[in-house]
Scaffold this active site. Structure first.
Site, mmCIF file in Angstrom:
data_model
loop_
_atom_site.group_PDB
_atom_site.id
_atom_site.type_symbol
_atom_site.label_atom_id
_atom_site.label_comp_id
_atom_site.label_asym_id
_atom_site.label_seq_id
_atom_site.Cartn_x
_atom_site.Cartn_y
_atom_site.Cartn_z
ATOM 1 N N SER A 22 0.794 -1.115 -0.030
ATOM 2 C CA SER A 22 0.032 0.130 0.032
ATOM 3 C C SER A 22 0.985 1.186 -0.008
ATOM 4 O O SER A 22 0.572 2.137 -0.739
ATOM 5 C CB SER A 22 -1.013 0.156 1.273
ATOM 6 O OG SER A 22 -1.822 -1.029 1.410
ATOM 7 N N ARG A 26 1.616 4.317 -3.138
ATOM 8 C CA ARG A 26 1.389 5.613 -2.915
ATOM 9 C C ARG A 26 2.492 6.531 -3.001
ATOM 10 O O ARG A 26 2.596 7.501 -3.482
ATOM 11 C CB ARG A 26 0.734 5.778 -1.530
ATOM 12 C CG ARG A 26 -0.459 5.345 -1.444
ATOM 13 C CD ARG A 26 -1.187 5.048 0.105
ATOM 14 N NE ARG A 26 -2.529 4.723 0.112
ATOM 15 C CZ ARG A 26 -3.113 3.751 -0.220
ATOM 16 N NH1 ARG A 26 -2.408 2.618 -0.549
ATOM 17 N NH2 ARG A 26 -4.534 3.503 -0.090
ATOM 18 N N GLY A 92 -5.841 -3.437 -8.126
ATOM 19 C CA GLY A 92 -6.975 -2.863 -7.866
ATOM 20 C C GLY A 92 -6.481 -1.533 -7.307
ATOM 21 O O GLY A 92 -7.180 -0.208 -7.422
ATOM 22 N N ARG A 120 -13.082 -6.945 -11.891
ATOM 23 C CA ARG A 120 -13.290 -6.147 -10.512
ATOM 24 C C ARG A 120 -14.373 -5.024 -10.624
ATOM 25 O O ARG A 120 -14.060 -4.274 -11.868
ATOM 26 C CB ARG A 120 -12.095 -6.088 -9.948
ATOM 27 C CG ARG A 120 -11.474 -7.297 -9.412
ATOM 28 C CD ARG A 120 -10.203 -7.076 -8.898
ATOM 29 N NE ARG A 120 -10.284 -6.550 -7.485
ATOM 30 C CZ ARG A 120 -9.229 -6.362 -6.807
ATOM 31 N NH1 ARG A 120 -8.086 -6.404 -7.130
ATOM 32 N NH2 ARG A 120 -9.269 -5.690 -5.638
ATOM 33 N N SER A 163 -13.711 1.463 1.981
ATOM 34 C CA SER A 163 -12.407 1.076 1.251
ATOM 35 C C SER A 163 -11.302 2.274 1.191
ATOM 36 O O SER A 163 -11.689 3.273 0.628
ATOM 37 C CB SER A 163 -13.140 0.856 -0.110
ATOM 38 O OG SER A 163 -11.908 0.532 -0.926
ATOM 39 N N GLN A 165 -9.069 2.190 -1.154
ATOM 40 C CA GLN A 165 -8.832 2.648 -2.400
ATOM 41 C C GLN A 165 -9.853 3.690 -2.722
ATOM 42 O O GLN A 165 -9.709 4.522 -3.385
ATOM 43 C CB GLN A 165 -9.031 1.161 -3.365
ATOM 44 C CG GLN A 165 -7.996 0.213 -3.204
ATOM 45 C CD GLN A 165 -8.182 -0.965 -3.821
ATOM 46 O OE1 GLN A 165 -9.282 -1.264 -4.696
ATOM 47 N NE2 GLN A 165 -7.560 -1.891 -3.647
ATOM 48 N N ASP A 314 -7.292 -7.955 3.904
ATOM 49 C CA ASP A 314 -6.537 -8.885 3.397
ATOM 50 C C ASP A 314 -6.082 -10.147 4.063
ATOM 51 O O ASP A 314 -5.681 -10.931 3.363
ATOM 52 C CB ASP A 314 -5.484 -8.082 2.877
ATOM 53 C CG ASP A 314 -5.601 -7.120 1.625
ATOM 54 O OD1 ASP A 314 -6.504 -7.328 0.895
ATOM 55 O OD2 ASP A 314 -4.904 -6.045 1.707
#
Length: 435
Positions: A22, A26, A92, A120, A163, A165, A314
């Site tokens: 993650s 970023r 994703g 997805r 989420s 995301q 996850d």
């Protein structure tokens, strides 16, 4: 590539898992949006992240590896029109964050991915970005999608799902929007975007709405900042789980990110009676870090609260695997999001656990594992993974403590998040080999 895991007496040693995916995504995206040179140390050099590196190159940033794990991102303060389709592979995170970032610029970018990513749902980011003024061309809001950006207006978005995301896509679009952009979630999702935007100089704070604090961003220009990437707690979950279920193991997992919004699995393991502790806490980048010391022992089944789901989404597959070795019922709910990950992880875990002789019940938003204690899992199955890396790793860990070997039918995708997984686990004493 098929892999087989066989029972071992114990695991022992010190290891550093791969760096956090993650934060790696970023660091590349924020560095590309910023003005100046961002140096990233311990970047995860896995397929998903390397696809993000290529994507931001296509959008005008310089991205160079200067040593293993050390990368420099040279940003020009924004994105430019890409000449070709941006292929996000299996990620994703990459496609949703990049669509949010791209939406703020007057350009059109075509996004695509592999067959798994094409299945997805993208409407969860298409909907709020469209409200802000972006336009999309595609079929049923699935990849491939063309994003037409520019001239956005800030919104207060009440997300139907928790989420990171979705939240990140909206906040990144808000960097180029007129007015305030605020995201309200049912439960707080991981906050790496908010923390890192602050490091890069964004105008970000919190707005109090309905008695809660929610991230708010205003139009901002980012400035380059150096980023250190700690080890991924989702990847650390696999050696931790293996140590818990195999004999008198003792393993130290080093340099792990322990952001409170990522610790749902570890809170649950402590409730199960796991022998684990955190040591040597450090905080070099605004994110807390520690070594995790874990020992094998007896576990009991638990029911984690559904509101904990966003902090362990996850890790549900490996938690289900651990639950098979616990004494009693482990009930996992609030995890409907698992239906739309790289695979339908709920149905695949249920199918695989049953094949290994585990008593398991499928729920709409999770599953119930009825464990019978250590050394109770028969194993002896070939597991269908549908190319899902977390399903593959979870059943390989199970095989280290089951009575009969467990084979996973496709382990190639493990490299998307955990490069060198087999050698890593062998270094602790695991018996995993290609068949």
């Amino acid at each position: 590539m098929r892999l087989r895991a066989r029972s071992v007496r114990l695991l022992n040693g010190q290891v550093r898992p791969p760096s956090d995916k993650s934060i790696s995504h970023r660091a590349l995206i924020f560095g590309a949006l910023a003005t100046g040179k961002t140096e990233v140390t311990e970047l995860l050099e896995a397929a998903d992240v390397l696809n993000t590196a290529q994507a931001v190159r296509q959008l005008g940033a310089g991205v160079d590896q200067i040593a293993p794990g050390r990368w420099v991102v040279t940003g020009a303060g924004g994105f430019r029109q890409p000449a070709e389709t941006i292929d996000c592979g299996n990620s994703g995170t990459a496609v949703r964050l990049l669509m949010g970032a791209v939406a703020g610029y007057k350009l059109s970018a075509r996004f695509d991915g592999d067959q798994s990513l094409r299945k997805r749902p993208m409407n969860r980011v298409v909907a709020p970005l469209s409200q802000m003024g972006a336009r999309f061309d595609g079929v049923e809001n699935r990849l491939p999608l063309i994003v037409h950006g520019g001239q956005l207006k800030g919104i207060t978005y009440r997300s139907p799902v928790s989420s990171a995301q979705v939240k990140s896509a909206v906040l990144l679009a808000g960097l180029r929007a007129e007015g305030d952009t605020i995201v309200i979630e049912p439960e707080r999702s991981r906050d790496h975007t908010e923390r890192m935007l602050g490091v890069f100089g964004a105008n970000i704070d919190s707005a109090e709405i309905d008695g809660g604090l929610h991230p708010r961003v205003r139009a901002s220009a980012l400035t380059a900042a150096n980023v250190y990437v700690p080890a991924d707690p989702s990847s650390a979950a696999f050696p931790v789980a293996a140590a818990l279920i195999t004999g008198k193991s003792e393993v130290r997992v080093q340099d792990v990110l322990i952001n409170p919004l990522r610790l749902g699995l570890y809170e649950t393991l402590l409730e199960m009676g796991a022998k684990l502790r955190f040591e040597e806490r450090r905080d070099p980048i605004g994110e807390p870090i520690a070594d995790i010391v874990v020992s094998g022992g007896d576990l009991v089944g638990v029911t984690p609260p559904p509101k904990r789901a966003p902090s362990m989404i996850d890790e549900f597959p490996i938690l289900a695997a651990i639950g098979a070795f616990a004494d009693g019922e482990t009930r996992i709910t609030g995890a409907a999001e698992l239906r739309v990950k790289e695979s339908d992880r709920i149905s695949l875990m249920v199918e695989g656990l049953r094949a290994c002789g585990v008593d398991v019940e499928e729920l709409p938003d999770g599953l119930v594992v009825r464990g019978r204690g250590r050394k109770s899992v028969r194993g002896g199955a070939q597991i269908r993974t549908m190319g899902d890396h977390r399903i593959a790793m979870s059943f390989l860990v199970m095989g280290l403590a089951s009575k009969e070997p467990i084979v996973v039918d496709d382990a190639d995708m493990i490299g998307t998040s955990f490069p060198g997984f087999t050698a890593f686990m062998r270094g602790l004493g695991a018996d995993i080999e290609q068949v």
